[in-house]
Design a protein around this motif. Structure first.
Motif, mmCIF file in Angstrom:
data_model
loop_
_atom_site.group_PDB
_atom_site.id
_atom_site.type_symbol
_atom_site.label_atom_id
_atom_site.label_comp_id
_atom_site.label_asym_id
_atom_site.label_seq_id
_atom_site.Cartn_x
_atom_site.Cartn_y
_atom_site.Cartn_z
ATOM 1 N N ASP A 30 -7.759 -7.524 7.292
ATOM 2 C CA ASP A 30 -8.537 -6.497 7.999
ATOM 3 C C ASP A 30 -9.996 -6.896 8.114
ATOM 4 O OD1 ASP A 30 -6.303 -4.971 8.336
ATOM 5 O OD2 ASP A 30 -6.777 -3.498 6.781
ATOM 6 N N LEU A 31 -10.526 -7.487 7.062
ATOM 7 C CA LEU A 31 -11.911 -7.940 7.092
ATOM 8 C C LEU A 31 -12.091 -9.078 8.094
ATOM 9 C CD1 LEU A 31 -14.775 -7.816 5.873
ATOM 10 C CD2 LEU A 31 -14.004 -9.532 4.229
ATOM 11 N N GLU A 32 -11.127 -9.985 8.129
ATOM 12 C CA GLU A 32 -11.212 -11.126 9.039
ATOM 13 C C GLU A 32 -11.229 -10.680 10.503
ATOM 14 O OE1 GLU A 32 -9.057 -15.475 9.518
ATOM 15 O OE2 GLU A 32 -7.917 -13.802 8.679
ATOM 16 N N PHE A 33 -10.475 -9.636 10.815
ATOM 17 C CA PHE A 33 -10.407 -9.145 12.195
ATOM 18 C C PHE A 33 -11.358 -7.978 12.454
ATOM 19 C CE2 PHE A 33 -6.184 -11.108 11.583
ATOM 20 C CZ PHE A 33 -6.305 -12.106 12.532
ATOM 21 N N ASP A 34 -12.309 -7.755 11.560
ATOM 22 C CA ASP A 34 -13.346 -6.722 11.695
ATOM 23 C C ASP A 34 -12.792 -5.301 11.802
ATOM 24 O OD1 ASP A 34 -15.549 -8.352 11.436
ATOM 25 O OD2 ASP A 34 -15.606 -8.825 13.581
ATOM 26 N N TYR A 35 -11.695 -5.023 11.131
ATOM 27 C CA TYR A 35 -11.187 -3.657 11.082
ATOM 28 C C TYR A 35 -11.819 -2.868 9.944
ATOM 29 C CZ TYR A 35 -7.503 -5.297 14.210
ATOM 30 O OH TYR A 35 -6.813 -5.832 15.257
ATOM 31 N N ILE A 36 -12.465 -3.571 9.031
ATOM 32 C CA ILE A 36 -13.059 -2.947 7.850
ATOM 33 C C ILE A 36 -14.349 -3.696 7.524
ATOM 34 C CG2 ILE A 36 -11.822 -4.402 6.207
ATOM 35 C CD1 ILE A 36 -11.432 -1.978 4.445
ATOM 36 N N PRO A 56 -17.313 -5.333 4.954
ATOM 37 C CA PRO A 56 -17.209 -6.132 3.720
ATOM 38 C C PRO A 56 -17.281 -5.286 2.446
ATOM 39 C CG PRO A 56 -18.741 -7.160 5.224
ATOM 40 C CD PRO A 56 -18.365 -5.846 5.825
ATOM 41 N N TYR A 57 -18.097 -4.255 2.456
ATOM 42 C CA TYR A 57 -18.231 -3.433 1.252
ATOM 43 C C TYR A 57 -16.919 -2.732 0.921
ATOM 44 C CZ TYR A 57 -19.732 0.136 -1.989
ATOM 45 O OH TYR A 57 -19.835 0.938 -3.092
ATOM 46 N N ASP A 58 -16.295 -2.098 1.908
ATOM 47 C CA ASP A 58 -15.025 -1.392 1.667
ATOM 48 C C ASP A 58 -13.916 -2.362 1.270
ATOM 49 O OD1 ASP A 58 -16.102 1.084 2.176
ATOM 50 O OD2 ASP A 58 -15.499 1.110 4.291
ATOM 51 N N SER A 59 -13.887 -3.508 1.933
ATOM 52 C CA SER A 59 -12.866 -4.498 1.604
ATOM 53 C C SER A 59 -13.012 -4.991 0.161
ATOM 54 C CB SER A 59 -12.960 -5.680 2.566
ATOM 55 O OG SER A 59 -11.971 -6.622 2.280
ATOM 56 N N SER A 60 -14.245 -5.303 -0.235
ATOM 57 C CA SER A 60 -14.487 -5.758 -1.612
ATOM 58 C C SER A 60 -14.151 -4.678 -2.621
ATOM 59 C CB SER A 60 -15.949 -6.164 -1.783
ATOM 60 O OG SER A 60 -16.263 -7.225 -0.946
ATOM 61 N N ALA A 61 -14.525 -3.451 -2.311
ATOM 62 C CA ALA A 61 -14.245 -2.347 -3.240
ATOM 63 C C ALA A 61 -12.744 -2.132 -3.412
ATOM 64 C CB ALA A 61 -14.917 -1.069 -2.735
ATOM 65 N N ARG A 62 -12.004 -2.205 -2.323
ATOM 66 C CA ARG A 62 -10.542 -2.015 -2.404
ATOM 67 C C ARG A 62 -9.882 -3.143 -3.194
ATOM 68 N NH1 ARG A 62 -9.003 -0.031 3.728
ATOM 69 N NH2 ARG A 62 -10.169 1.941 3.631
#
Length: 194
Positions: free
Chosen positions: A30-36, A38-44
């Motif tokens: 999701d982070l790679e395709f800009d759906y999320i 960086p902060y939310d991705s790291s937190a999850r």
């Protein structure tokens, strides 16, 4: 029956580990395709890293305590890798470096995923084998009990029936039991006509 229970627990723990690793891979994709962001991705991802390590540690401990040495050896490299990451404080994803480390993080989790699938297949194999072995002893134990009951009281050899598959017998009766089983198998075997 206890071994089957261990393999069932192992199966569900491995499924939980697979789910956690797949969740981390989905967050990275999701982070790679800009759906999320960086902060939310790291937190999850960081939220599930420690549970992943704990479940892996519990799985290795279960294999060690129950005497499944081969499976304990198979889980040891993964466990060692996780402990090394944790001890060097590299187990969490850094929000400021996640884009630079994206390829490495995905590769690391894909390797974990394939490793866990391998462990899952081994666990399923041992679970099926254990389930089949547990049922093979029941008819044989019943045959020995019936054979013992057909003898006169002075020749009975069973001391105590522990459960459906385990018996205490007189030591001198071992050869008599083996010959009775061999004779029974010869009488009940099928020979293909020529």
């Amino acid at each position: 029956m206890g071994d089957l229970f261990v393999w069932l627990i192992s199966f569900f723990l491995l499924i939980a580990l697979l789910a956690l690793v797949v969740f981390q891979l989905m967050c990275l994709a999701d982070l790679e395709f800009d759906y999320i962001n960086p902060y939310d991705s790291s937190a999850r991802i960081n939220r599930v890293v420690l549970p992943e390590y704990i479940i892996e540690g519990v799985l290795g401990a279960i294999y060690l305590v129950t005497g499944h040495w081969i499976m304990a050896l198979f889980t040891a490299p993964y466990l060692y890798y996780n402990v090394t990451l944790y001890m060097s404080n590299r187990h969490l994803v850094d929000v400021t470096e996640i884009f630079n480390m994206l390829h490495k993080e995905k590769k690391q989790r894909l390797f974990k995923l394939f490793y866990l699938v391998f462990l899952l297949f081994l666990s399923i194999f041992w679970m099926i084998l254990t389930a089949l072995e547990d049922h093979d002893d029941i008819p044989m134990a019943q045959f020995i009990i019936n054979y013992n009951n057909s003898l006169p009281q002075s020749q009975k050899f069973i001391i105590h029936v522990l459960d459906g598959t385990h018996l205490f017998v007189q030591p001198h009766a071992a050869e008599m039991i083996k010959s009775a089983i061999s004779e029974f198998r010869d009488q009940n075997s099928y020979d293909k006509p020529t």
